[in-house]
Design an enzyme around this catalytic site. Structure first.
Site, PDB file in Angstrom:
ATOM      1  N   PHE A  26     -11.560  -5.375  -5.235  1.00  0.00           N
ATOM      2  CA  PHE A  26     -11.466  -6.263  -4.063  1.00  0.00           C
ATOM      3  C   PHE A  26     -10.924  -5.455  -2.878  1.00  0.00           C
ATOM      4  O   PHE A  26      -9.924  -5.803  -2.261  1.00  0.00           O
ATOM      5  CB  PHE A  26     -10.543  -7.477  -4.317  1.00  0.00           C
ATOM      6  CG  PHE A  26     -10.874  -8.276  -5.551  1.00  0.00           C
ATOM      7  CD1 PHE A  26     -11.883  -9.236  -5.515  1.00  0.00           C
ATOM      8  CD2 PHE A  26     -10.199  -8.078  -6.750  1.00  0.00           C
ATOM      9  CE1 PHE A  26     -12.191  -9.991  -6.640  1.00  0.00           C
ATOM     10  CE2 PHE A  26     -10.508  -8.814  -7.883  1.00  0.00           C
ATOM     11  CZ  PHE A  26     -11.506  -9.774  -7.832  1.00  0.00           C
ATOM     12  N   CYS A  33      -2.828 -14.288  -3.396  1.00  0.00           N
ATOM     13  CA  CYS A  33      -2.469 -14.726  -2.042  1.00  0.00           C
ATOM     14  C   CYS A  33      -2.700 -16.222  -1.873  1.00  0.00           C
ATOM     15  O   CYS A  33      -2.712 -16.727  -0.762  1.00  0.00           O
ATOM     16  CB  CYS A  33      -3.245 -13.928  -1.001  1.00  0.00           C
ATOM     17  SG  CYS A  33      -5.012 -14.090  -1.144  1.00  0.00           S
ATOM     18  N   ASP A  40      -6.647  -7.245  -6.012  1.00  0.00           N
ATOM     19  CA  ASP A  40      -6.183  -8.044  -4.868  1.00  0.00           C
ATOM     20  C   ASP A  40      -7.273  -9.040  -4.468  1.00  0.00           C
ATOM     21  O   ASP A  40      -7.906  -8.905  -3.422  1.00  0.00           O
ATOM     22  CB  ASP A  40      -5.832  -7.100  -3.698  1.00  0.00           C
ATOM     23  CG  ASP A  40      -5.266  -7.855  -2.500  1.00  0.00           C
ATOM     24  OD1 ASP A  40      -4.741  -8.961  -2.692  1.00  0.00           O
ATOM     25  OD2 ASP A  40      -5.344  -7.329  -1.370  1.00  0.00           O
ATOM     26  N   ASP A  69     -16.062  -3.933  -4.058  1.00  0.00           N
ATOM     27  CA  ASP A  69     -16.024  -5.240  -3.384  1.00  0.00           C
ATOM     28  C   ASP A  69     -17.430  -5.821  -3.467  1.00  0.00           C
ATOM     29  O   ASP A  69     -18.411  -5.079  -3.431  1.00  0.00           O
ATOM     30  CB  ASP A  69     -15.609  -5.077  -1.914  1.00  0.00           C
ATOM     31  CG  ASP A  69     -15.133  -6.394  -1.299  1.00  0.00           C
ATOM     32  OD1 ASP A  69     -13.906  -6.531  -1.080  1.00  0.00           O
ATOM     33  OD2 ASP A  69     -15.970  -7.274  -1.028  1.00  0.00           O
ATOM     34  N   SER A  70     -17.522  -7.148  -3.571  1.00  0.00           N
ATOM     35  CA  SER A  70     -18.863  -7.741  -3.687  1.00  0.00           C
ATOM     36  C   SER A  70     -19.596  -7.704  -2.348  1.00  0.00           C
ATOM     37  O   SER A  70     -20.810  -7.887  -2.299  1.00  0.00           O
ATOM     38  CB  SER A  70     -18.764  -9.172  -4.206  1.00  0.00           C
ATOM     39  OG  SER A  70     -17.936  -9.916  -3.358  1.00  0.00           O
ATOM     40  N   ARG A  77       0.842  -1.208   0.000  1.00  0.00           N
ATOM     41  CA  ARG A  77       0.000   0.000   0.000  1.00  0.00           C
ATOM     42  C   ARG A  77       0.869   1.247   0.000  1.00  0.00           C
ATOM     43  O   ARG A  77       0.581   2.222  -0.691  1.00  0.00           O
ATOM     44  CB  ARG A  77      -0.891   0.010   1.247  1.00  0.00           C
ATOM     45  CG  ARG A  77      -1.950  -1.069   1.249  1.00  0.00           C
ATOM     46  CD  ARG A  77      -2.790  -0.974   2.511  1.00  0.00           C
ATOM     47  NE  ARG A  77      -3.722  -2.075   2.576  1.00  0.00           N
ATOM     48  CZ  ARG A  77      -3.858  -2.901   3.613  1.00  0.00           C
ATOM     49  NH1 ARG A  77      -3.154  -2.717   4.715  1.00  0.00           N
ATOM     50  NH2 ARG A  77      -4.721  -3.880   3.579  1.00  0.00           N
ATOM     51  N   ALA A 102     -20.658  -1.731  -4.130  1.00  0.00           N
ATOM     52  CA  ALA A 102     -20.781  -3.156  -3.784  1.00  0.00           C
ATOM     53  C   ALA A 102     -21.187  -3.891  -5.056  1.00  0.00           C
ATOM     54  O   ALA A 102     -22.354  -3.847  -5.463  1.00  0.00           O
ATOM     55  CB  ALA A 102     -21.823  -3.345  -2.694  1.00  0.00           C
TER      56      ALA A 102
END
Ligand code: SAH
Length: 394
Positions: free
Chosen positions: A229, A338, A298, A251-252, A213, A278
């Site tokens: 994300f 990740c 991400d 983001d969902s 970041r 969203a």
């Protein structure tokens, strides 16, 4: 020590001799009686020589090694390991730093404590057990933590409802095991954020992206940023501090979007540069225009197990292809994986394929990984999980 003895098959001590901290169930020749899950056992070679001790558990990894010495796993053991972990965090500058009180104090195998994660958020430590053994020891660990972090940590929240093996039937519930505070604002590199350790993902915040970041902040000036994300908006508020022209967070999860809005307001009240949506990532990437010249991808781990690798790589390919298709010329893409089972090379190949599909000229500016408070034990290379690329797209 007087722990129950577990004998290995001939030759199965080799990885332990190289200090790898796992013993698979297939490596065991016989055990003295029947250990309980979470019990400390002593491991012996087929030649009946002591080699290590660790937590026993039913499953593919049968023993997680705590020590390669024949020593008691008692309060002074926990004290010693947590002190070493804290000293490391001070040495790398994330602890005892007036600008930062958010860091990972214990990163499982990376701190020679397989199955244990501890994240610190200001005065609250969140302890997460990923093995039955660490669950059994949680109160001893909490005692040691209080001592090592005296004057820093006043609350300990235990959060292992979803990380312990379901079959062990421990019926664990999340909750404070020491103190209890509603003050949930923490500080990362001078930026404030709410940590939802009660309901949030992981221990409440993605501590592992701190340095990435900070790097993003350096590239944000004058750019139109898409933080895909976003979860609680970590990358977004760094982009804003870095002077971005606008920042859109997606983001969902509606809950994540709420938290992102709260965190942006905490740092930049009334700042109209930020908007949050969203929405599903793929839908958003399909419908958006070409206004962004800095995009962050991400996503959650696409593959949690080896079997899912093929699909995961396809997922990374598709996702990145959409970004290459839409990002403005001269744009910068921060893209991550990740998933532990996806190697650096796998990930790079997936992103490479996506770039080739777009036909654009792409350069690698940085290759990113997890920060130093998520150390990788040199004898346990599996501990390296976060991979990122920063790309310049012509
Ligand atoms: N970048 C974040 C961490 C991301 S975690 C940070 O710095 O803190 C992954 C996030 O992806 C989660 O918040 C999850 O809600 C979200 N997510 C999962 N599937 C998604 C999808 N299909 N579309 C959009 N967001 C999704």
């Amino acid at each position: 020590m007087n722990y129950r003895k577990v004998y290995l098959k001939k030759g199965k001590e080799e990885s332990l001799k190289r200090f790898h901290p796992w013993v698979f169930s297939g490596a065991i020749q016989r055990m003295e009686g029947e250990p309980e899950e979470g019990e400390v056992v002593s491991l012996f070679t087929s030649e009946k020589q002591f080699i290590a001790s660790g937590h026993y558990q039913i499953g593919s990894i049968a023993v997680r090694v705590l020590s390669f010495q024949d020593e008691p796993i008692d309060s002074s053991f926990w004290l010693k390991r947590l002190s070493v972990a804290y000293q490391l965090r001070c040495a790398i500058g994330v602890a005892e730093n007036p600008n930062n009180n958010t860091y990972r104090l214990v990163h499982g195998e990376g701190d020679n404590l397989p199955g244990l994660v501890i994240d610190v958020y200001g005065k609250t430590a969140v302890v997460q057990a990923h093995s039955v053994g660490m669950h059994v020891c949680r109160m001893e660990i909490a005692e040691a933590l209080k001592q090592v972090m005296a004057g820093v940590v006043e609350n300990i929240y235990y959060k292992s409802e979803t990380t312990l093996p379901y079959k062990a039937e421990l019926g664990q519930e999340n909750g404070f095991i020491y103190g209890g505070s509603a003050d949930n604002v923490a500080l990362e590199n001078g930026l404030k954020f709410h940590v939802d350790w009660l309901k949030g993902q992981k221990t409440g915040f993605f501590v592992d992206q701190r340095e990435n970041r900070a790097l993003l902040e350096r590239y944000a000036k004058g750019r139109s940023v898409l933080n895909m994300f976003c979860y609680t908006g970590g990358f977004s508020f760094y982009a804003m501090r870095g002077g971005a022209k606008l920042v859109h967070s997606v983001d969902s999860s509606a809950k994540a979007i709420d938290l992102t809005n709260q965190n942006v307001a905490l740092n930049f009240p009334g700042d109209s540069r930020h908007e949050a949506y969203a929405e599903d990532a793929f839908k958003y990437l399909d419908r958006m225009g070409d206004q962004y010249d800095l995009i962050i991808l991400d996503p959650p781990a696409f593959a949690k197990h080896k079997d899912a690798l093929r699909n995961a790589l396809q997922g990374y390919r598709k996702l990145n292809a959409k970004a290459f298709e839409k990002i403005k010329p001269g744009g910068i893409l921060f893209t991550f994986s990740c998933s532990q089972v996806v190697t650096k090379d796998h990930f790079r190949t997936a992103v490479f394929t996506a770039a080739a599909m777009s036909g654009r000229s792409v350069r690698i500016l940085h290759q990113l990984t997890q920060p130093a408070d998520h150390p990788v034990n040199i004898y346990h290379p599996e501990g390296e999980y976060l991979k990122g690329l920063v790309l310049y797209v012509e």
